[in-house]
Design an enzyme around this catalytic site. Structure first.
Site, PDB file in Angstrom:
ATOM      1  N   HIS A   1    -120.161  80.745  10.332  1.00  0.00           N
ATOM      2  CA  HIS A   1    -119.586  81.712   9.342  1.00  0.00           C
ATOM      3  C   HIS A   1    -120.584  81.797   8.171  1.00  0.00           C
ATOM      4  O   HIS A   1    -120.194  81.574   6.888  1.00  0.00           O
ATOM      5  CB  HIS A   1    -118.167  80.860   8.694  1.00  0.00           C
ATOM      6  CG  HIS A   1    -117.141  80.983   9.542  1.00  0.00           C
ATOM      7  ND1 HIS A   1    -115.633  80.895   9.447  1.00  0.00           N
ATOM      8  CD2 HIS A   1    -117.118  81.434  11.075  1.00  0.00           C
ATOM      9  CE1 HIS A   1    -114.864  80.915  10.580  1.00  0.00           C
ATOM     10  NE2 HIS A   1    -115.728  81.238  11.448  1.00  0.00           N
TER      11      HIS A   1
ATOM     12  N   TYR B   1    -106.594  77.795  15.006  1.00  0.00           N
ATOM     13  CA  TYR B   1    -106.640  77.704  16.261  1.00  0.00           C
ATOM     14  C   TYR B   1    -105.707  76.614  17.123  1.00  0.00           C
ATOM     15  O   TYR B   1    -105.454  76.508  18.389  1.00  0.00           O
ATOM     16  CB  TYR B   1    -108.252  77.255  16.523  1.00  0.00           C
ATOM     17  CG  TYR B   1    -108.916  78.474  16.381  1.00  0.00           C
ATOM     18  CD1 TYR B   1    -108.975  79.753  16.864  1.00  0.00           C
ATOM     19  CD2 TYR B   1    -110.255  78.260  15.179  1.00  0.00           C
ATOM     20  CE1 TYR B   1    -109.693  80.484  16.691  1.00  0.00           C
ATOM     21  CE2 TYR B   1    -110.856  79.596  14.912  1.00  0.00           C
ATOM     22  CZ  TYR B   1    -110.530  80.602  15.308  1.00  0.00           C
ATOM     23  OH  TYR B   1    -111.595  81.588  15.132  1.00  0.00           O
TER      24      TYR B   1
END
Length: 380
Positions: A161, A275
């Protein structure tokens, strides 16, 4: 060699495509058509290409590879010339050499901008922005005077990221930069750092005057908007509005109209979940936060995007054309005011990292990963 992509899909394939069509939070989004035929020409092959900037005239481009190489590529015959002077990058995971952009006055200044990842102490790292001059007509082109002008702060552990996409304001005065939250979640809501933000800088990398949080001082002076996750697309439309394209978690990829001072919600809300399956409140539960123009669940896993001029496909004028990693092709989104409506998906059979428009309206794409091809798509 030219090949064709045809609209021949089995009923099962059409059903599978439609299962991915609905935009989260927008159940009225139409199922996309699929299989539009393009004439596709493969121009060159690269290793983990990440970004592309077309040089004046549109017959050549600068292309970055994530491991740290820069190439000058002929868009007619695919010939590649290495560009010297590239920075040393911290390569691994999502990190390495990132975006490349020409200064608005490149024709006279020869200035280019690059983003990359640098290592820090104690196994930390962060994205940086630099600028240099480049004469592409030199017998052995190379970067001259490469200077680092901005850093992600703070540097943190992990290799995800970074975002580090560049966009210049239409008047050429300001440099907008995306800075991901580095998979650390909470920094995106903290105005004391520049992670999980869109930044508005002067072209020398300093904070631009008039940013919404400049009265707070420090790093907050850079911030244009916040609450972002991993922004891999940053573009101005023809009306001069700034948009970003970002990855959600397990679901919840977003296209956003970026407005100054707005909070885009991450990690407070998302149209996806963590997740590990842990739920995240949906965007619509917080109307006080900026809402996405469109979101996807399941994800498309976007790369970059453009707003199309309409030169070769007039019916697409003003539409967002999205390079999709997860859905392995292009996604076309029509803009209606501040909303996005998915119109079609065009499967290409490969993860697509980057998209640019050639002067004649053809599409130039970079496939992701080792052996990723530079493709030119034209109307069949």
């Amino acid at each position: 060699m030219k090949t064709k992509l045809f609209a021949a899909l089995s009923p099962l394939a059409l059903l599978a495509a439609s299962c991915h069509a609905t935009a989260a939070g927008d159940s009225s989004a139409p199922a996309p058509s699929v299989g539009q035929a393009f004439a596709v020409k493969s121009l060159a092959t690269l290793d983990e290409p990440w970004a592309m900037a077309l040089l004046p005239g549109g017959t050549s481009a600068l292309i970055t590879e994530k491991a740290g190489k820069i190439w000058l590529v002929d868009l007619i015959n695919g010939a590649k010339v290495p560009v010297g002077g590239a920075p040393t990058v911290d390569y691994g995971g999502q990190g390495g050499l990132g975006d490349v952009a020409l200064a608005p006055d490149f024709a006279t200044s020869k200035v280019i901008y690059l983003t990359w990842v640098e290592a820090g102490p104690r196994d930390t790292r962060g994205a940086v922005l630099g600028r240099a001059t480049l004469d592409p007509a030199a017998p052995q082109p190379g970067l001259e005077g490469l200077t680092m002008i901005w850093r992600q702060s703070p540097k943190v552990t992990g290799r995800g990221h970074f975002s580090h996409r560049i966009a210049f304001s239409p008047d050429g005065k300001f440099l907008f930069l995306s800075s991901g939250e580095r998979q650390k979640f909470t920094p995106a809501q903290d105005l004391s750092n520049n992670l999980g933000k869109v930044l508005r800088l002067n072209r020398d990398g300093t904070p631009a005057a008039g940013n919404p949080f400049e009265a707070r001082g420090g790093t907050a002076r850079e911030i244009w908007s916040y609450g972002h996750r991993n922004l891999l697309g940053l573009q101005f439309d023809a009306a001069g509005q700034l948009w970003d394209l970002e990855h959600g978690p397990a679901g919840g990829d977003e296209l956003n109209l970026v407005k100054p001072g707005q909070n885009y919600g991450w990690p407070l809300v998302s149209d996806g979940d963590h997740y590990d399956g842990k739920a995240i409140p949906r965007n619509k539960t917080r109307p006080d936060l900026a809402q996405p123009a469109i979101s996807w669940n399941p994800v498309i896993a976007p790369g970059d995007f453009i707003f199309y001029s309409g030169r070769m496909w007039p019916e697409w004028k003003g539409h967002a054309l999205i390079a999709a990693l997860g859905s392995e092709g292009l996604v076309r989104v029509r803009i209606d005011g501040e909303k996005g409506i998915e119109e079609a998906r065009y499967p290409l059979g490969a993860r697509i990292r980057e998209i640019r428009e050639a002067p004649d309206g053809a599409l130039l794409l970079l496939e992701d990963g080792e052996g990723g091809r530079l493709l030119r798509l034209t109307r069949k």
